[in-house]
Design an enzyme around this catalytic site. Sequence first.
Site, short mmCIF file in Angstrom:
data_model
loop_
_atom_site.label_atom_id
_atom_site.label_comp_id
_atom_site.label_asym_id
_atom_site.label_seq_id
_atom_site.Cartn_x
_atom_site.Cartn_y
_atom_site.Cartn_z
N ASN A 152 0.81 -1.23 0.00
CA ASN A 152 0.00 0.00 0.00
C ASN A 152 0.84 1.28 0.00
OD1 ASN A 152 0.69 -0.65 2.70
ND2 ASN A 152 -0.95 0.65 3.46
N GLY A 228 2.34 -6.07 7.12
CA GLY A 228 1.41 -6.69 6.18
C GLY A 228 0.17 -7.16 6.91
N THR A 230 -2.62 -9.53 8.97
CA THR A 230 -2.56 -10.26 10.24
C THR A 230 -2.33 -11.75 10.01
OG1 THR A 230 -3.83 -8.58 11.37
CG2 THR A 230 -3.90 -10.79 12.33
N ALA A 231 -2.98 -12.34 9.00
CA ALA A 231 -2.80 -13.78 8.76
C ALA A 231 -1.35 -14.08 8.39
CB ALA A 231 -3.74 -14.23 7.63
N THR A 232 -0.74 -13.20 7.58
CA THR A 232 0.67 -13.42 7.22
C THR A 232 1.56 -13.27 8.46
OG1 THR A 232 0.14 -12.37 5.11
CG2 THR A 232 2.46 -12.79 5.55
N GLU A 250 3.92 -5.57 12.17
CA GLU A 250 2.97 -4.45 12.03
C GLU A 250 1.85 -4.94 11.13
OE1 GLU A 250 3.26 -1.74 13.67
OE2 GLU A 250 5.30 -2.04 14.40
N CYS A 284 -3.22 1.51 6.33
CA CYS A 284 -3.59 0.72 7.51
C CYS A 284 -4.19 1.60 8.59
CB CYS A 284 -2.35 0.01 8.04
SG CYS A 284 -0.99 1.13 8.34
N GLU A 463 7.69 0.27 15.92
CA GLU A 463 8.69 0.87 15.05
C GLU A 463 8.81 2.34 15.44
OE1 GLU A 463 6.99 -0.12 11.12
OE2 GLU A 463 8.48 -1.73 11.04
P1 NAD Z 1 0.47 -9.42 2.96
O1 NAD Z 1 0.54 -9.92 4.36
O2 NAD Z 1 -0.26 -10.21 1.97
O3 NAD Z 1 1.94 -9.23 2.35
C1 NAD Z 1 2.90 -8.41 2.97
C2 NAD Z 1 4.29 -8.89 2.58
O4 NAD Z 1 4.50 -10.17 3.14
C3 NAD Z 1 4.48 -9.05 1.08
O5 NAD Z 1 5.78 -8.66 0.73
C4 NAD Z 1 4.29 -10.55 0.88
O6 NAD Z 1 4.94 -11.06 -0.25
C5 NAD Z 1 4.92 -11.09 2.14
N1 NAD Z 1 4.48 -12.43 2.55
C6 NAD Z 1 3.30 -13.05 2.28
N2 NAD Z 1 3.29 -14.28 2.81
C7 NAD Z 1 4.48 -14.44 3.44
C8 NAD Z 1 5.06 -15.49 4.20
N3 NAD Z 1 4.42 -16.66 4.41
N4 NAD Z 1 6.29 -15.32 4.71
C9 NAD Z 1 6.94 -14.15 4.52
N5 NAD Z 1 6.44 -13.13 3.80
C10 NAD Z 1 5.23 -13.26 3.28
O7 NAD Z 1 -0.10 -7.95 3.09
P2 NAD Z 1 -0.47 -6.96 1.90
O8 NAD Z 1 -1.74 -7.43 1.28
O9 NAD Z 1 0.72 -6.71 1.07
O10 NAD Z 1 -0.74 -5.60 2.69
C11 NAD Z 1 -1.97 -5.25 3.24
C12 NAD Z 1 -1.97 -5.49 4.74
O11 NAD Z 1 -0.90 -4.78 5.35
C13 NAD Z 1 -3.23 -4.95 5.40
O12 NAD Z 1 -3.68 -5.90 6.34
C14 NAD Z 1 -2.75 -3.70 6.11
O13 NAD Z 1 -3.50 -3.31 7.24
C15 NAD Z 1 -1.37 -4.09 6.50
N6 NAD Z 1 -0.55 -2.92 6.78
C16 NAD Z 1 -0.20 -2.69 8.07
C17 NAD Z 1 0.56 -1.57 8.38
C18 NAD Z 1 0.98 -1.28 9.79
O14 NAD Z 1 1.85 -0.44 9.97
N7 NAD Z 1 0.44 -1.94 10.79
C19 NAD Z 1 0.95 -0.71 7.35
C20 NAD Z 1 0.56 -0.99 6.03
C21 NAD Z 1 -0.18 -2.10 5.76
#
Ligand code: NAD
Length: 482
Positions: A152, A228, A230-232, A250, A284, A463
């Site tokens: 994002n 990224g 929450t499930a990841t 995060e 987020c 962070e």
């Molecule tokens: P995502 O979890 O699908 O992917 C994030 C990153 O993790 C990507 O680079 C992806 O390739 C990698 N990834 C996926 N599976 C993995 C695994 N098994 N092991 C290691 N890496 C893996 O998230 P997204 O769809 O890219 O982003 C959207 C999410 O991010 C939303 O839930 C949003 O709220 C969250 N987000 C949180 C913050 C925060 O600061 N808390 C900031 C921005 C986005």
Amino acid sequence: MSYEKISNYIGGQFRDPVSCQYLDNYEPGTGQVYSLIPDSDERDVADAVMAAKNAAAGWAAMKNEDRSLWMLRLADAIERDLEMFAMAESKDTGKPVSLAKIMDIPRAVANFRFFAHAATQFSSEAHYMQGTGVNYTLRMPLGVVGCISPWNLPLYLLTWKIAPALASGNTVVAKPSEITPYTAYLLSKACHEISFPEGVLNIVYGLGQKTGEAICIHPDVKAVSFTGGTATGKRIATVAAPMFKKLSLELGGKNPNVIFADCNYEEMLKTSVRSSFSNQGQICLCGSRIFVERPLYKKFRDDFIKKVESLKIGPPDAADTDMGAVVSRAHMDKIMSYIELAGKEGGSLLTGGKPVKLGGKNGDGWFISPAVIEGLGPDCRTNQEEIFGPVVTLTPFDTENEVLAWANSTGYGLSATLWTEDLSRAHRMAEKIESGIVWINCWLVRDLRTPFGGVKNSGVGREGGMEAMRFFTEPKNICIRY
Ligand code: NAD
């Protein structure tokens, strides 16, 4: 058709993935493929970790002032090409180029500058024991660390991790999102251009479950900083925690925007449009659940809808666009499915929530009009699950306790916004609200020194500022007896 190929950046060299396989990279504004991303696997990650390991001792031993200078040079290189970076970020994500110019890229520059200075300001503790001795604490770099970021705010969030990791003397293997890899590639080109020390920053592209997970389970990666979903985050914790790695997670949010009738109305209205729909609602920290004190509810609803309907949905590269495309076809489908769900749960769509067809080259782009929904209870799925798109719900409330319970009713706890001119109430609510960040009478006002992160399912760790410098170092206490 031949597309530009993005290369991994390992040990200061641009490299093809070992598999020679590539993934398509789409432009959300047109819905078309425009470049190719390395489909890296554990072999590329192993090479990157090796390069980072080879560079670790030299980078850690470098004087803080010199490390700081390297980071300042990198910040200057990005800033010099701000226009190019902003255009690229807009093309890769679908966000309006105006937003990339004022937020994403300047923030990436600021992240490097802020942590370049942190490198020279970071200090550690000493504990004096009267008549006995003294303890002092060394803060040692960890070695090789992994930085994994989402789509994002691609460069903004990648640099938010890389910069403190480098400043505190670590070498990095970074993986940007496979959905938005392009500005990371430009960053690697900037490193190359300024002859940034080889192997200190390595960038590997690819899928999460393959490339990302290979970073998380590599035994020489001592810490993983992840942003990224929450499930990841849960998956990463499952594989990395048994290896006793340091983890900063995060994660997602479902943030409340609580509006009391005594607020500064014009400021609240203007900011609430922004906090709902900036970056197509894909921040987020966006406030997707809007709670309005009943005496103000109808007026707010009418004025809010008027303002939302005046937002210009347009090509991401047009200067006057307020809302661009959402990031992918799959994400668009997910958002639309939640809008449908809201209807099934009894919600009324007051405006928006429809695919928008633009003309010309943007005819197949992924555009959605901003959706405002009312009539849902706080416990339904629409109000509990993260949608991460241009969708907000409106709910009237009567008492402070009622809205507090609703605000705290989700599994998430990232940020919250409160609008009131009653100082005591603001402090009272801020204390009780379950989130890592509370904004009072503002939104997304950021001081890089403050702790940033969430509670509950929104994450573990913080962070920002010295919190990040502490995360990326291991404290070692040394005790001297007189
Ligand atoms: P995502 O979890 O699908 O992917 C994030 C990153 O993790 C990507 O680079 C992806 O390739 C990698 N990834 C996926 N599976 C993995 C695994 N098994 N092991 C290691 N890496 C893996 O998230 P997204 O769809 O890219 O982003 C959207 C999410 O991010 C939303 O839930 C949003 O709220 C969250 N987000 C949180 C913050 C925060 O600061 N808390 C900031 C921005 C986005």
